[in-house]
Design a protein around this motif. Structure first.
Motif, PDB file in Angstrom:
ATOM      1  N   UNK A 152      -3.979 -40.016  12.919  1.00 53.10           N
ATOM      2  CA  UNK A 152      -5.328 -39.463  13.109  1.00 53.10           C
ATOM      3  C   UNK A 152      -5.318 -38.089  13.780  1.00 53.10           C
ATOM      4  N   UNK A 153      -4.376 -37.872  14.719  1.00 49.93           N
ATOM      5  CA  UNK A 153      -4.318 -36.559  15.365  1.00 49.93           C
ATOM      6  C   UNK A 153      -3.885 -35.482  14.375  1.00 49.93           C
ATOM      7  N   UNK A 154      -3.029 -35.868  13.408  1.00 46.67           N
ATOM      8  CA  UNK A 154      -2.626 -34.912  12.367  1.00 46.67           C
ATOM      9  C   UNK A 154      -3.862 -34.489  11.579  1.00 46.67           C
ATOM     10  N   UNK A 155      -4.744 -35.447  11.275  1.00 51.07           N
ATOM     11  CA  UNK A 155      -5.998 -35.117  10.586  1.00 51.07           C
ATOM     12  C   UNK A 155      -6.809 -34.114  11.387  1.00 51.07           C
ATOM     13  N   UNK A 156      -6.909 -34.350  12.697  1.00 50.27           N
ATOM     14  CA  UNK A 156      -7.681 -33.458  13.559  1.00 50.27           C
ATOM     15  C   UNK A 156      -7.068 -32.053  13.546  1.00 50.27           C
ATOM     16  N   UNK A 157      -5.730 -32.006  13.573  1.00 50.19           N
ATOM     17  CA  UNK A 157      -5.033 -30.717  13.604  1.00 50.19           C
ATOM     18  C   UNK A 157      -5.249 -29.957  12.286  1.00 50.19           C
ATOM     19  N   UNK A 158      -5.208 -30.688  11.167  1.00 52.92           N
ATOM     20  CA  UNK A 158      -5.436 -30.049   9.866  1.00 52.92           C
ATOM     21  C   UNK A 158      -6.862 -29.527   9.781  1.00 52.92           C
ATOM     22  N   UNK A 159      -7.811 -30.346  10.238  1.00 52.08           N
ATOM     23  CA  UNK A 159      -9.208 -29.903  10.242  1.00 52.08           C
ATOM     24  C   UNK A 159      -9.364 -28.673  11.119  1.00 52.08           C
ATOM     25  N   UNK A 160      -8.670 -28.671  12.258  1.00 50.38           N
ATOM     26  CA  UNK A 160      -8.751 -27.531  13.172  1.00 50.38           C
ATOM     27  C   UNK A 160      -8.239 -26.263  12.494  1.00 50.38           C
ATOM     28  N   UNK A 161      -7.098 -26.374  11.793  1.00 54.87           N
ATOM     29  CA  UNK A 161      -6.525 -25.217  11.109  1.00 54.87           C
ATOM     30  C   UNK A 161      -7.560 -24.575  10.189  1.00 54.87           C
ATOM     31  N   UNK A 162      -8.264 -25.427   9.435  1.00 53.04           N
ATOM     32  CA  UNK A 162      -9.262 -24.891   8.509  1.00 53.04           C
ATOM     33  C   UNK A 162     -10.518 -24.433   9.236  1.00 53.04           C
ATOM     34  N   UNK A 163     -10.826 -25.118  10.346  1.00 52.46           N
ATOM     35  CA  UNK A 163     -12.021 -24.739  11.116  1.00 52.46           C
ATOM     36  C   UNK A 163     -11.891 -23.367  11.770  1.00 52.46           C
ATOM     37  N   UNK A 164     -10.633 -22.882  11.921  1.00 48.56           N
ATOM     38  CA  UNK A 164     -10.478 -21.570  12.562  1.00 48.56           C
ATOM     39  C   UNK A 164     -11.176 -20.491  11.746  1.00 48.56           C
ATOM     40  N   UNK A 165     -11.445 -20.762  10.452  1.00 44.70           N
ATOM     41  CA  UNK A 165     -12.116 -19.761   9.606  1.00 44.70           C
ATOM     42  C   UNK A 165     -13.517 -19.444  10.130  1.00 44.70           C
ATOM     43  N   UNK A 166     -14.082 -20.403  10.905  1.00 46.69           N
ATOM     44  CA  UNK A 166     -15.427 -20.163  11.444  1.00 46.69           C
ATOM     45  C   UNK A 166     -15.411 -19.002  12.434  1.00 46.69           C
ATOM     46  N   UNK A 167     -14.243 -18.725  13.017  1.00 45.74           N
ATOM     47  CA  UNK A 167     -14.136 -17.613  13.967  1.00 45.74           C
ATOM     48  C   UNK A 167     -14.511 -16.283  13.317  1.00 45.74           C
ATOM     49  N   UNK A 168     -14.464 -16.247  11.967  1.00 49.50           N
ATOM     50  CA  UNK A 168     -14.866 -15.038  11.253  1.00 49.50           C
ATOM     51  C   UNK A 168     -16.318 -14.685  11.568  1.00 49.50           C
ATOM     52  N   UNK A 169     -17.110 -15.730  11.906  1.00 49.59           N
ATOM     53  CA  UNK A 169     -18.536 -15.515  12.189  1.00 49.59           C
ATOM     54  C   UNK A 169     -18.744 -14.580  13.368  1.00 49.59           C
ATOM     55  N   UNK A 170     -17.772 -14.523  14.300  1.00 52.42           N
ATOM     56  CA  UNK A 170     -17.917 -13.583  15.422  1.00 52.42           C
ATOM     57  C   UNK A 170     -16.897 -12.456  15.327  1.00 52.42           C
ATOM     58  N   UNK A 171     -16.395 -12.237  14.084  1.00 50.91           N
ATOM     59  CA  UNK A 171     -15.596 -11.052  13.819  1.00 50.91           C
ATOM     60  C   UNK A 171     -14.141 -11.117  14.222  1.00 50.91           C
ATOM     61  N   UNK A 172     -13.594 -12.322  14.438  1.00 50.26           N
ATOM     62  CA  UNK A 172     -12.168 -12.427  14.726  1.00 50.26           C
ATOM     63  C   UNK A 172     -11.399 -12.197  13.429  1.00 50.26           C
ATOM     64  N   UNK A 173     -10.429 -11.316  13.468  1.00 50.33           N
ATOM     65  CA  UNK A 173      -9.763 -10.871  12.238  1.00 50.33           C
ATOM     66  C   UNK A 173      -8.743 -11.874  11.751  1.00 50.33           C
ATOM     67  N   UNK A 174      -9.212 -13.059  11.375  1.00 54.67           N
ATOM     68  CA  UNK A 174      -8.303 -14.067  10.842  1.00 54.67           C
ATOM     69  C   UNK A 174      -8.438 -14.088   9.318  1.00 54.67           C
TER      70      UNK A 174
END
Lengths: 222, 258
Positions: A152-174
């Motif tokens: 289950x933690x692997x699932x959370x980590x994978x979701x987190x990896x993809x969730x980092x794309x939301x940082x684009x909303x505040x202009x983080x250059x990912x």
């Protein structure tokens, strides 16, 4: 065919994604474990805080949380996380903070379900030896709980990896921000999307496989 | 049902290690312990027997406060049982407990199981703790299994490790909560032999069990419980050959003649 890539730092953007992921993963693992400890603690106030935090934060859209860190924390309350003059660093850190606040709730709940799989007798035996509550938790219950929830933690980590794309909303250059920019500038929608999609698969697939293997290896035999 | 009250000296002496006075406990509507008075002297081996549901396991678990009580007093070595916290943890360290389901720490090796309490509670030196752990494991006959995990051992071996783990704390008293009930028949004796040896060495023991043979041979006193009460207390010979209460006669006739 790939000359549209020229002038764009795709690897650099993915490196930012990796950094966002790793820092947020470590942070949410720590904070999530503390939250889980609170939720099973005998102190009603701590239990109440843990329960309230998890149920409020996990139900807010991540975008709202990330935007709040920028517009709310930074612009209104002046929180700069030690990088007031460096805009790039400031928003990167704020994004990590938001990701930790959000992801830790899922870590907490995964861990709590793991705690429930540890037989009561384990904690009783530990208490009977004279260990304190925090020793029982950190020496006996959590180590066994962690091993059962690696999947289950692997699932959370994978979701987190993809969730980092939301940082684009505040202009983080990912990665996602660069993708948006490239799609706007180049007439290569399909190719660009495919490249970025593959990039994420390259990041997350080994994570899942590695942790799946680790979970089997470390499983507690009863 | 006839109840036999055992007259006892109300004044506790320095020889009394565990004293329960007027202890009551409810599980919801069930009055599981009713006005329990029990005194265990230093070096005494007390075997608690009785039908299932009579409250004997609960009685055993109240002594180190794994079960809380509703009213009454429990003192160990003159000190009343404190509330949950550091004081209670310190007291529990002096009370060894062996469970029906062994409860060895599944993620630690046998050796680590026996060392843990010494290191984390007694703050013992690591070398000294290991030496002591190995000596205790040898004493209970599982020295060669030290580096295995609990799941790799038989039930009888696991229970002997659990006894070693409790002994590593140098307890003043050992509580055994049906230590052989989860074991295959051929493994019961290896555990009972370790307990016999402990009894001979002068350890104060409270043993909840269905092993009448052990009660006969190792106990100084048999406590018979039924329906949450202590119905009869007597020396083993007297209890088994000439029980006074009807409830005990009935119980013994069911288990001894078939």
């Amino acid at each position: 065919m790939f000359d549209f890539l020229e002038g764009y730092d795709v690897l650099g953007a993915f490196w930012t994604t990796v950094q966002l992921t790793l820092l947020s993963a470590v942070g949410s693992l720590i904070w999530g474990t503390v939250l889980a400890g609170m939720r099973v603690s005998p102190v009603p106030l701590m239990r109440g805080f843990g329960t309230a935090y998890v149920n409020i934060v996990r139900n807010i859209p991540l975008t709202v949380i990330i935007v709040f860190t920028s517009l709310g924390l930074s612009n209104i309350f002046g929180v700069a996380l030690g990088a007031a003059d460096d805009f790039e660093a400031k928003f990167f850190r704020l994004a990590v903070l938001g990701l930790i606040a959000y992801t830790s709730t899922f870590v907490c709940e995964a861990l709590r379900s793991g705690i429930n799989t540890v037989p009561v007798g384990q904690a009783e035996a530990a208490r009977a030896l004279g260990l304190s509550f925090s020793q029982v938790l950190t020496l006996i219950v959590l180590p066994q709980a962690f091993r059962t929830v690696i999947g289950p933690l692997a699932n959370v980590l994978i979701a987190l990896t993809k969730n980092t794309t939301v940082a684009a909303a505040i202009g983080v250059a990912e990665a996602a921000l660069l993708m948006k920019e490239m799609i706007e500038n180049e007439a290569q929608l399909l190719l660009i999307s495919t490249i970025f999609a593959l990039g994420f698969v390259v990041l997350t697939l080994p994570t899942g496989l590695l942790l799946g293997w680790l979970g089997k290896r470390l499983a507690v035999k009863r | 049902m006839t109840e036999v009250s055992v007259t006892k000296d109300a004044v506790s002496t320095a020889e009394d290690l565990v004293v329960l006075k007027n202890v009551n406990k409810h599980f919801g509507a069930l009055h599981v312990l009713q006005d329990i008075d029990l005194t265990i002297a230093r070096g005494e081996v007390v075997v608690v027997i009785g039908p299932s549901g009579s409250g004997k396991s609960t009685l055993c678990r109240t002594i180190n406060r794994l079960e809380t009580i509703d009213s009454g007093d429990i003192t160990i070595d003159g000190k009343p049982l404190p509330q949950e916290g550091k004081e209670l943890a310190r007291l529990r360290a002096d009370v060894g407990m062996v469970f029906q389901s062994f409860n060895l720490f599944a993620h630690k090796t046998v050796l680590e199981n026996v060392m843990l309490g010494q290191l984390k509670v007694r703050k013992a030196d690591k070398r000294a703790a290991e030496e002591k752990a190995r000596a205790l494991l040898d004493r209970v006959g599982v020295g060669t299994q030290a580096d295995k995990y609990p799941a790799q051992l038989s039930g009888g071996q696991q229970q002997r490790v659990a006894i070693a783990r409790a002994l590593a704390m140098d307890p003043k008293v050992m509580l055994f909560d049906e230590p052989t009930s989860a074991l295959d028949p051929e493994m019961i004796n290896e555990v009972l032999e370790v307990m016999q040896q402990l009894a001979r060495d002068g350890m104060t023991m409270v043993v909840v069990t269905h092993e009448m043979g052990f009660a006969r041979s190792a106990a100084n006193r048999v406590v018979f419980m039924a329906d949450g009460r202590i119905v009869e207390e007597a020396a083993p010979d007297q209890f088994f050959s000439n029980p006074r209460s009807d409830r005990a006669k009935d119980f013994l006739s069911k288990i001894l003649h078939h």
